[in-house]
Design an enzyme around this catalytic site. Structure first.
Site, PDB file in Angstrom:
ATOM      1  N   GLU A  53     -24.474 -11.252   7.564  1.00  0.00           N
ATOM      2  CA  GLU A  53     -25.454 -12.297   7.584  1.00  0.00           C
ATOM      3  C   GLU A  53     -26.449 -11.917   8.781  1.00  0.00           C
ATOM      4  O   GLU A  53     -27.412 -12.439   8.698  1.00  0.00           O
ATOM      5  CB  GLU A  53     -24.796 -13.531   8.104  1.00  0.00           C
ATOM      6  CG  GLU A  53     -24.622 -14.660   6.932  1.00  0.00           C
ATOM      7  CD  GLU A  53     -25.783 -15.179   6.520  1.00  0.00           C
ATOM      8  OE1 GLU A  53     -26.757 -15.549   7.195  1.00  0.00           O
ATOM      9  OE2 GLU A  53     -26.131 -15.097   5.134  1.00  0.00           O
ATOM     10  N   HIS A 115     -21.380 -16.411  11.116  1.00  0.00           N
ATOM     11  CA  HIS A 115     -22.553 -16.402  10.436  1.00  0.00           C
ATOM     12  C   HIS A 115     -23.662 -15.789  11.457  1.00  0.00           C
ATOM     13  O   HIS A 115     -23.797 -14.560  11.580  1.00  0.00           O
ATOM     14  CB  HIS A 115     -22.830 -18.056  10.291  1.00  0.00           C
ATOM     15  CG  HIS A 115     -23.653 -18.534   9.261  1.00  0.00           C
ATOM     16  ND1 HIS A 115     -23.707 -19.719   8.530  1.00  0.00           N
ATOM     17  CD2 HIS A 115     -24.687 -17.490   8.625  1.00  0.00           C
ATOM     18  CE1 HIS A 115     -24.848 -19.691   7.598  1.00  0.00           C
ATOM     19  NE2 HIS A 115     -25.312 -18.418   7.643  1.00  0.00           N
ATOM     20  N   ASN A 168     -26.713 -22.416  11.277  1.00  0.00           N
ATOM     21  CA  ASN A 168     -26.811 -21.225  10.490  1.00  0.00           C
ATOM     22  C   ASN A 168     -27.031 -20.122  11.335  1.00  0.00           C
ATOM     23  O   ASN A 168     -26.408 -19.220  11.342  1.00  0.00           O
ATOM     24  CB  ASN A 168     -27.967 -21.352   9.531  1.00  0.00           C
ATOM     25  CG  ASN A 168     -28.158 -20.403   8.259  1.00  0.00           C
ATOM     26  OD1 ASN A 168     -28.188 -19.319   8.882  1.00  0.00           O
ATOM     27  ND2 ASN A 168     -28.270 -20.689   7.103  1.00  0.00           N
ATOM     28  N   ASP A 169     -27.914 -20.411  12.209  1.00  0.00           N
ATOM     29  CA  ASP A 169     -28.440 -19.387  13.188  1.00  0.00           C
ATOM     30  C   ASP A 169     -28.708 -19.765  14.541  1.00  0.00           C
ATOM     31  O   ASP A 169     -29.018 -20.908  14.839  1.00  0.00           O
ATOM     32  CB  ASP A 169     -29.548 -18.397  12.610  1.00  0.00           C
ATOM     33  CG  ASP A 169     -29.744 -17.022  13.320  1.00  0.00           C
ATOM     34  OD1 ASP A 169     -28.856 -16.537  13.805  1.00  0.00           O
ATOM     35  OD2 ASP A 169     -30.909 -16.685  13.309  1.00  0.00           O
TER      36      ASP A 169
END
Ligand SMILES: *[C@@H]1O[C@H](CO)[C@@H](O)[C@H](O)[C@H]1NC(C)=O
Length: 273
Positions: A53, A115, A168-169
């Site tokens: 990812e 992730h 997510n990030d």
């Protein structure tokens, strides 16, 4: 007359549905043709078969790679194995990956589901690796200290917050200080899928530090990758389903001011400036 009205309403409903469906497919790029491309200077790196990812490269050429994400709706290549963090030395002629050992008694390795990742190096050259983790599909940030000699990650702490429900990030700006994207607003899986299907664009960006947590940007149709310019002045946010990159000016109080938006029409290996 009543029949005509019912028919008209049905027709209108169907037209709206068709219209919505086609915009949904456009947001997902469902009709994109993928052309094969020649990659003459690329080599396959073995040992990342479970996918990756995110990766983060230190100035000295060491790269951290997050691998093995399990995420609703995405195919998992190793559904029965926990995720891992790999290390690669880009200074080597023919670099290979090595799995970093994770140490720390309180950390549950079996549910590790990494992730987005980011690093922060402090004044005495201690390297911290911050990892978005989804144990049991929840969202946490795991703070590790990188131990280069031992090739290991020492787990220091788990960070959770109600403003970080669907991370997510992240991009680190301190050992426990970061910007994070939440790719959805809702936590409930059923509401989440409606949120994306209807294109509500309620995804948002948060600044986190131990004593100040705030939403710094919102209204995204799936906020995904986030990064910062090398001089620390600008923050970049990728809005996946709108196919846009947002550029923000970062202020000393950590708030962000929108500067410009770049629409990405095609993913191309050519420079399209
Ligand atoms: C943060 O700094 C910016 C730029 O100096 C300013 O415009 C804004 O009002 C400040 N916000 C808060 C909440 O202090």
């Amino acid at each position: 007359m009543a029949k005509l009205l019912v028919l008209t309403l049905l027709g209108l409903g169907l037209a709206l549905f068709r219209d919505h469906r086609s915009s949904y497919q456009t947001r997902l790029n469902a009709f994109r043709e993928v052309d094969p491309v020649e990659l003459p200077n690329c080599n396959l790196v073995k040992g990342i078969e479970a996918g990756s990812e995110d990766l983060e490269i230190l100035p000295n050429g060491l790269a951290f790679i997050s691998s093995g994400l399990k995420y609703p709706g995405l195919k998992s290549f190793e559904p029965d194995k926990p995720g891992k963090i790999l290390l690669m030395d880009l200074n080597e002629e023919d670099p290979t990956v090595l799995e970093l050992r994770i140490i720390g008694s309180k950390f549950d390795l079996s549910s590790f589901n990494p992730h987005g990742i980011s690093t922060f190096t402090d004044e005495d050259d201690t390297v911290y690796l911050l990892v978005v983790n989804h144990p049991d599909l929840k969202s946490t940030v795991e703070l590790f200290q990188f131990q280069e000699e031992e090739k290991s990650l020492l787990h220091l702490k788990t960070i959770r917050h109600k403003l970080l429900p669907n991370m997510n990030d992240i991009v680190a700006v301190g050992p426990e200080h970061f910007y994070a994207t939440n790719d959805h607003y809702f936590v409930d899986p059923y509401l989440k899928s409606w949120e994306v299907y209807l294109g509500l664009a309620w995804s948002y960006v948060v600044y986190y530090s131990p004593n100040d947590v705030q939403v710094v940007a919102d209204g995204f149709d799936f906020a995904n990758g986030i990064n910062i310019s090398p001089d620390g002045k600008y923050v970049y946010v990728a809005e996946s389903l709108a196919h846009k990159i947002h550029v923000y000016e970062k202020h000393t109080n950590w708030t962000l001011t929108p500067l410009k938006v770049r629409r990405i029409n095609t993913i191309s290996l050519q420079n399209d400036n």
